[in-house]
Design an enzyme around this catalytic site. Structure first.
Site, PDB file in Angstrom:
ATOM      1  N   LEU A 204      40.623  45.611  43.754  1.00 26.11           N
ATOM      2  CA  LEU A 204      40.770  46.095  42.380  1.00 26.11           C
ATOM      3  C   LEU A 204      42.253  46.175  42.020  1.00 26.11           C
ATOM      4  O   LEU A 204      43.041  46.716  42.794  1.00 26.11           O
ATOM      5  CB  LEU A 204      40.141  47.485  42.223  1.00 26.11           C
ATOM      6  CG  LEU A 204      38.631  47.608  42.458  1.00 26.11           C
ATOM      7  CD1 LEU A 204      38.224  49.071  42.496  1.00 26.11           C
ATOM      8  CD2 LEU A 204      37.853  46.856  41.386  1.00 26.11           C
ATOM      9  N   HIS A 205      42.607  45.629  40.863  1.00 25.06           N
ATOM     10  CA  HIS A 205      44.000  45.744  40.412  1.00 25.06           C
ATOM     11  C   HIS A 205      44.162  45.686  38.895  1.00 25.06           C
ATOM     12  O   HIS A 205      45.239  45.909  38.375  1.00 25.06           O
ATOM     13  CB  HIS A 205      44.854  44.640  41.034  1.00 25.06           C
ATOM     14  CG  HIS A 205      44.600  43.278  40.444  1.00 25.06           C
ATOM     15  ND1 HIS A 205      43.510  42.508  40.788  1.00 25.06           N
ATOM     16  CD2 HIS A 205      45.284  42.570  39.516  1.00 25.06           C
ATOM     17  CE1 HIS A 205      43.548  41.377  40.115  1.00 25.06           C
ATOM     18  NE2 HIS A 205      44.605  41.386  39.330  1.00 25.06           N
ATOM     19  N   ARG A 206      43.087  45.391  38.160  1.00 26.36           N
ATOM     20  CA  ARG A 206      43.205  45.254  36.705  1.00 26.36           C
ATOM     21  C   ARG A 206      43.587  46.584  36.060  1.00 26.36           C
ATOM     22  O   ARG A 206      43.064  47.644  36.444  1.00 26.36           O
ATOM     23  CB  ARG A 206      41.884  44.783  36.103  1.00 26.36           C
ATOM     24  CG  ARG A 206      41.416  43.418  36.573  1.00 26.36           C
ATOM     25  CD  ARG A 206      42.051  42.304  35.795  1.00 26.36           C
ATOM     26  NE  ARG A 206      41.607  41.003  36.285  1.00 26.36           N
ATOM     27  CZ  ARG A 206      42.076  39.847  35.849  1.00 26.36           C
ATOM     28  NH1 ARG A 206      43.011  39.836  34.924  1.00 26.36           N
ATOM     29  NH2 ARG A 206      41.642  38.706  36.350  1.00 26.36           N
TER      30      ARG A 206
END
Length: 363
Positions: A204-206
């Site tokens: 996850l990085h958005r």
């Protein structure tokens, strides 16, 4: 024929690697790697170049981090100087990061031909910075190399001339196949005392998932709950790690022994972890493609995707946080989509691009 290959972030490296190696074999081609320096982390940069057999970049613009406008402006200024000093015959940009758009604008304004690898992808969500980068880039470039027919349709609907568009396939699969012999023998899951097929992988990085502390804490809590049923390995992107540290979100994950938060893994080790997992939870684009190709269930924690073929022909499902536990449960019970026909996702995309450029070089 001097060809600049512009890259800025980890997925870009994977996209230029097969093309770089294919071009190096051609006597008429001189590929030059331009790294804008937009993203820098040893695990996400140096080791990726080593894994993919890439030399150090010929030119590093060293723009560093900053706001979207700052990064875009710095790349344009720095890359324009390179173009003035070492004018190439072609600039190849990949993906949808700020550097992709910035390098395109700089080259187009100087009358240098530009090709976009992975053109035509659309989420139709202009709240995503990447969507704006895609739109601007595809309007300006001379050649649009698409990974799937839906991307062609998007471009035609936007008024792009058909003779500029070429369906070449998915370059990410080239990288996977190029590295498969190194990937398959590893047993990275044993680092976490796990068995093949017994765990899930999370990335996850958005901004929509990790920038709002309340949203991200809710995600962390759900991941912890899921890990009580199935172990999760969550290699933490530097941006995500910063959000965890800034907001003390390690407290949200608790001390569970089944939710692992290692540092980012290099490409070979990460793909071995994916290759042997039961499912993936992600908000990344590339992993939606790789899991579809590998027949691995993927739950994309987003309301849209610029890669809809991974949903219609692949194993990807778009998923709201409120659905995540249920979807994981369905996968664990054996209810997951199977991959359909993914046209030209065959590890030969770089070869098709080289053939296209060879014809251009002769003309």
């Amino acid at each position: 024929m001097v060809i600049h290959l512009v890259c800025a972030a980890r997925p870009n490296f994977m996209k230029i690697a097969p093309l770089y190696h294919a071009l190096r074999k051609e006597p008429w081609a001189t590929p030059v790697i331009i790294h804008t320096g937009q993203h820098y982390d040893h695990n996400m940069y140096d080791s990726f170049f080593e894994d993919l057999g890439l030399p150090k970049p010929d030119i590093n613009l060293g723009v560093g981090s900053g706001t979207h406008a700052e990064q875009t402006g710095k790349v344009m200024i720095a890359y324009e100087k390179v173009l003035i000093d070492q004018r190439p015959d072609l600039v190849v940009v990949v993906g949808d990061v700020n550097s992709t758009m910035a390098a395109t604008i700089a080259a187009a304004k100087m009358g240098i031909k530009v090709a976009h690898l992975e053109a035509g992808l659309r989420s139709f969500d202009r709240n995503m910075p990447e969507e704006l980068n895609r739109l601007v880039t595809d309007v300006l470039v001379d050649m649009l190399w698409t990974p799937s027919r839906d991307a062609n349709e998007n471009l035609l609907n936007e008024g792009i001339a058909p003779n500029k568009i070429s369906l070449v396939g998915n370059i990410m699969i080239d990288s996977l196949e190029m590295m498969r012999e190194k990937i398959e023998p590893l047993q990275v899951y044993r680092d976490f005392e796990l068995e093949a097929g017994s765990y899930g992988v999370v990335t996850l990085h958005r901004p929509s998932n990790v920038d709002d502390p309340t949203v991200f804490q809710d995600i962390c809590c759900v991941l912890r709950e899921i890990s009580e049923s199935v172990p999760l390995v969550f290699p933490v992107h530097p941006r995500t790690r910063q959000r965890i540290d800034d907001n003390h979100l390690l407290l949200a994950t608790g001390s569970t022994k089944k939710l692992f938060l290692p540092e980012p893994l290099n490409y070979v080790r990460f793909m071995n972890l994916v290759l042997n997992c039961r499912f993936v939870i992600t908000d990344s684009g590339g992993i939606q493609e790789e899991t579809s190709y590998l027949d691995i269930p993927c739950l994309t924690l987003r309301g849209n995707t610029e890669r809809p073929i991974t949903v219609t022909h692949g194993t990807n499902q778009l998923c709201e946080l409120s659905q995540l536990k249920q979807k994981v449960g369905e996968i664990l019970r054996g209810h997951a989509p199977e991959r359909g026909n993914l046209e030209l996702w065959d590890g030969k995309t770089a070869r098709r691009i080289v053939e296209t450029l060879q014809k251009l070089n002769r003309s």
